[in-house]
Design a protein around this motif. Structure first.
Motif, PDB file in Angstrom:
ATOM      1  N   VAL A 197      -4.127 -15.224  13.896  1.00 49.73           N
ATOM      2  CA  VAL A 197      -3.038 -14.270  13.670  1.00 49.73           C
ATOM      3  C   VAL A 197      -3.019 -13.798  12.220  1.00 49.73           C
ATOM      4  CG1 VAL A 197      -0.533 -13.940  13.655  1.00 49.73           C
ATOM      5  CG2 VAL A 197      -1.618 -15.155  15.553  1.00 49.73           C
ATOM      6  N   PHE A 198      -3.180 -14.724  11.270  1.00 52.18           N
ATOM      7  CA  PHE A 198      -3.189 -14.337   9.854  1.00 52.18           C
ATOM      8  C   PHE A 198      -4.363 -13.404   9.554  1.00 52.18           C
ATOM      9  CE2 PHE A 198      -0.903 -18.552   8.953  1.00 52.18           C
ATOM     10  CZ  PHE A 198       0.345 -17.931   8.994  1.00 52.18           C
ATOM     11  N   ALA A 199      -5.514 -13.664  10.174  1.00 53.85           N
ATOM     12  CA  ALA A 199      -6.672 -12.789   9.968  1.00 53.85           C
ATOM     13  C   ALA A 199      -6.404 -11.400  10.538  1.00 53.85           C
ATOM     14  CB  ALA A 199      -7.919 -13.395  10.615  1.00 53.85           C
ATOM     15  N   ALA A 200      -5.807 -11.346  11.721  1.00 55.71           N
ATOM     16  CA  ALA A 200      -5.467 -10.054  12.324  1.00 55.71           C
ATOM     17  C   ALA A 200      -4.398  -9.329  11.520  1.00 55.71           C
ATOM     18  CB  ALA A 200      -5.002 -10.258  13.763  1.00 55.71           C
ATOM     19  N   GLN A 201      -3.462 -10.078  10.957  1.00 62.39           N
ATOM     20  CA  GLN A 201      -2.394  -9.474  10.151  1.00 62.39           C
ATOM     21  C   GLN A 201      -2.966  -8.657   8.999  1.00 62.39           C
ATOM     22  OE1 GLN A 201       0.165 -12.270   8.141  1.00 62.39           O
ATOM     23  NE2 GLN A 201       1.578 -10.689   7.424  1.00 62.39           N
ATOM     24  N   ARG A 202      -4.038  -9.140   8.391  1.00 65.24           N
ATOM     25  CA  ARG A 202      -4.615  -8.438   7.246  1.00 65.24           C
ATOM     26  C   ARG A 202      -5.091  -7.037   7.633  1.00 65.24           C
ATOM     27  NH1 ARG A 202      -6.332 -13.792   5.974  1.00 65.24           N
ATOM     28  NH2 ARG A 202      -8.334 -13.577   7.046  1.00 65.24           N
ATOM     29  N   GLN A 203      -5.449  -6.850   8.890  1.00 67.03           N
ATOM     30  CA  GLN A 203      -5.883  -5.527   9.331  1.00 67.03           C
ATOM     31  C   GLN A 203      -4.725  -4.541   9.433  1.00 67.03           C
ATOM     32  OE1 GLN A 203      -8.350  -5.721  12.901  1.00 67.03           O
ATOM     33  NE2 GLN A 203      -8.774  -7.883  12.503  1.00 67.03           N
ATOM     34  N   TRP A 204      -3.495  -5.064   9.514  1.00 66.75           N
ATOM     35  CA  TRP A 204      -2.329  -4.210   9.719  1.00 66.75           C
ATOM     36  C   TRP A 204      -1.411  -4.153   8.499  1.00 66.75           C
ATOM     37  CZ3 TRP A 204      -2.902  -1.266  13.774  1.00 66.75           C
ATOM     38  CH2 TRP A 204      -3.698  -1.719  14.818  1.00 66.75           C
ATOM     39  N   THR A 205      -1.841  -4.789   7.399  1.00 66.91           N
ATOM     40  CA  THR A 205      -1.039  -4.746   6.176  1.00 66.91           C
ATOM     41  C   THR A 205      -1.079  -3.335   5.604  1.00 66.91           C
ATOM     42  OG1 THR A 205      -1.481  -7.074   5.715  1.00 66.91           O
ATOM     43  CG2 THR A 205      -0.742  -5.711   3.863  1.00 66.91           C
ATOM     44  N   PHE A 206       0.077  -2.799   5.314  1.00 71.07           N
ATOM     45  CA  PHE A 206       0.176  -1.419   4.828  1.00 71.07           C
ATOM     46  C   PHE A 206       0.185  -1.398   3.318  1.00 71.07           C
ATOM     47  CE2 PHE A 206       3.186   2.184   3.749  1.00 71.07           C
ATOM     48  CZ  PHE A 206       2.211   3.175   3.833  1.00 71.07           C
ATOM     49  N   ASN A 207      -0.802  -0.718   2.741  1.00 67.07           N
ATOM     50  CA  ASN A 207      -0.890  -0.541   1.306  1.00 67.07           C
ATOM     51  C   ASN A 207      -0.757   0.954   1.025  1.00 67.07           C
ATOM     52  OD1 ASN A 207      -1.725  -0.121  -1.379  1.00 67.07           O
ATOM     53  ND2 ASN A 207      -3.145  -1.863  -1.319  1.00 67.07           N
ATOM     54  N   PRO A 208       0.415   1.404   0.581  1.00 69.85           N
ATOM     55  CA  PRO A 208       0.632   2.862   0.409  1.00 69.85           C
ATOM     56  C   PRO A 208      -0.398   3.531  -0.486  1.00 69.85           C
ATOM     57  CG  PRO A 208       2.702   1.641   0.193  1.00 69.85           C
ATOM     58  CD  PRO A 208       1.605   0.627   0.232  1.00 69.85           C
ATOM     59  N   GLU A 209      -0.777   2.870  -1.570  1.00 70.47           N
ATOM     60  CA  GLU A 209      -1.726   3.474  -2.484  1.00 70.47           C
ATOM     61  C   GLU A 209      -3.100   3.611  -1.845  1.00 70.47           C
ATOM     62  OE1 GLU A 209      -0.956   4.854  -5.296  1.00 70.47           O
ATOM     63  OE2 GLU A 209       1.119   4.286  -4.931  1.00 70.47           O
ATOM     64  N   ALA A 210      -3.543   2.552  -1.181  1.00 71.55           N
ATOM     65  CA  ALA A 210      -4.867   2.600  -0.547  1.00 71.55           C
ATOM     66  C   ALA A 210      -4.892   3.621   0.586  1.00 71.55           C
ATOM     67  CB  ALA A 210      -5.230   1.217  -0.012  1.00 71.55           C
ATOM     68  N   ASP A 211      -3.829   3.666   1.384  1.00 70.28           N
ATOM     69  CA  ASP A 211      -3.790   4.593   2.501  1.00 70.28           C
ATOM     70  C   ASP A 211      -3.693   6.039   2.026  1.00 70.28           C
ATOM     71  OD1 ASP A 211      -3.645   3.265   5.290  1.00 70.28           O
ATOM     72  OD2 ASP A 211      -2.403   1.976   4.047  1.00 70.28           O
ATOM     73  N   ARG A 212      -3.080   6.248   0.857  1.00 67.27           N
ATOM     74  CA  ARG A 212      -2.971   7.596   0.329  1.00 67.27           C
ATOM     75  C   ARG A 212      -4.341   8.115  -0.123  1.00 67.27           C
ATOM     76  NH1 ARG A 212       0.739   6.673  -3.298  1.00 67.27           N
ATOM     77  NH2 ARG A 212       2.472   7.149  -1.927  1.00 67.27           N
ATOM     78  N   GLN A 213      -5.232   7.192  -0.531  1.00 67.28           N
ATOM     79  CA  GLN A 213      -6.541   7.591  -1.038  1.00 67.28           C
ATOM     80  C   GLN A 213      -7.553   7.805   0.069  1.00 67.28           C
ATOM     81  OE1 GLN A 213      -7.628   4.521  -3.795  1.00 67.28           O
ATOM     82  NE2 GLN A 213      -5.838   4.871  -5.102  1.00 67.28           N
ATOM     83  N   THR A 214      -7.280   7.254   1.286  1.00 60.21           N
ATOM     84  CA  THR A 214      -8.247   7.383   2.372  1.00 60.21           C
ATOM     85  C   THR A 214      -8.037   8.688   3.147  1.00 60.21           C
ATOM     86  OG1 THR A 214      -6.759   6.150   3.837  1.00 60.21           O
ATOM     87  CG2 THR A 214      -8.456   4.913   2.632  1.00 60.21           C
TER      88      THR A 214
END
Length: 214
Positions: A197-214
Motif C-alpha cells: 500500500v505504501f508503495a502504491a501510495q507513492r504513485q498517487w502522491t500529488f506534487n503541484p510543482e512537479a505536475d505543473r512542469q509535466t
C-alpha cells in the motif's frame, strides 16, 4: 448456423465473459476480522457511515479550491487508463477525496489502498467475500450498517465504509498506519500488505510543482 447467428452467439459469450471477469477476478484483499465492539464504538461507527450526503467539496479559501482542482486534473490523468470514462472518473475522485478527507486520511493513501485491494474495480469480490473498491467484508453491514451487503457495490457507500473502518483501525493502533493497514487486511504484523500500500501510495502522491512542469 449463419454468420449473423454466429456473431450474436459470440457477443453473448463476450458479455458473459465480461460479467464473470468483473465479478470473479481475484482481489488482493485479505479478510478483515470481525471483532467485538463496545457499544460506544459501534454507535460511533454506525453514525459515521449513515446518512450519505452528496460529496460536494467545501473549501475554506480560493487557494484550497484551486489546489483541489489541480489535484483532480493531475490524478484524473493518471487514472484514465483504469477508468476511461471522464464522468465516472470525476465522480469517483470527488467522492474519494470527500470521504478520505472526512475521515482524516491522506487521499494518496486511500488511492494506494484501492489499487492494491481491487485494482479500481467496482464489482470485484475477493476469495474471502470482500466487496468493491475498498474490499469491505459483508459483516460490516450487519455490525454498523443496515445489513444489506449489496450496498457495498455502491461507490460512495463502499468508500465511506472503507475510510471509516481504516480510521477506526488507525485509532485502535494509536496512529500507527503500518499496523492499521495490517489489521485492515487481516494480516496484522506482517509486512507484505502495508508495504504494498505504501508503495502504491507513492504513485498517487500529488506534487503541484512537479505536475505543473509535466
Amino acid at each position: 448456423m449463419g454468420p449473423a447467428a454466429v456473431l450474436s452467439r459470440r457477443r453473448c459469450m463476450l458479455g458473459a465473459a465480461t460479467w464473470a471477469a468483473l465479478h470473479a477476478l481475484p482481489a488482493r484483499a485479505g479478510a478483515q476480522l470481525e471483532e467485538p465492539l463496545i457499544d460506544a464504538v459501534r454507535s460511533a461507527l454506525r453514525a459515521a457511515v449513515s446518512e450519505l450526503s452528496p460529496p460536494e467539496p467545501i473549501f475554506a479559501s480560493t487557494d484550497a479550491r484551486l489546489h483541489y482542482l489541480r489535484w483532480l486534473t493531475a490524478t484524473s490523468d493518471r487514472l484514465r487508463k483504469r477508468m476511461p470514462d471522464w464522468e465516472v472518473r470525476r465522480d469517483f475522485l470527488q467522492t474519494l477525496w470527500y470521504e478520505a478527507t472526512r475521515a482524516g486520511l491522506e487521499v494518496s493513501l486511500v488511492l494506494g489502498l484501492i489499487q492494491v485491494e481491487s485494482g479500481f474495480r467496482k464489482f470485484v469480490i475477493s476469495h474471502a467475500g470482500a466487496r468493491g473498491y475498498m474490499q469491505i467484508m459483508p459483516f460490516w453491514t450487519r455490525v454498523i450498517g443496515d445489513g444489506d451487503p449489496g450496498k457495498l457495490f455502491h461507490m460512495q457507500t463502499n468508500l465511506r465504509f472503507g475510510c471509516v473502518i481504516l480510521r477506526h483501525y488507525l485509532e485502535r493502533e494509536k496512529g500507527d498506519m503500518y499496523m492499521a493497514l495490517g489489521r485492515y487486511n487481516g494480516s496484522r504484523g506482517k509486512p507484505q500488505y502495508p508495504n504494498a500500500v505504501f508503495a502504491a501510495q507513492r504513485q498517487w502522491t500529488f506534487n503541484p510543482e512537479a505536475d505543473r512542469q509535466t
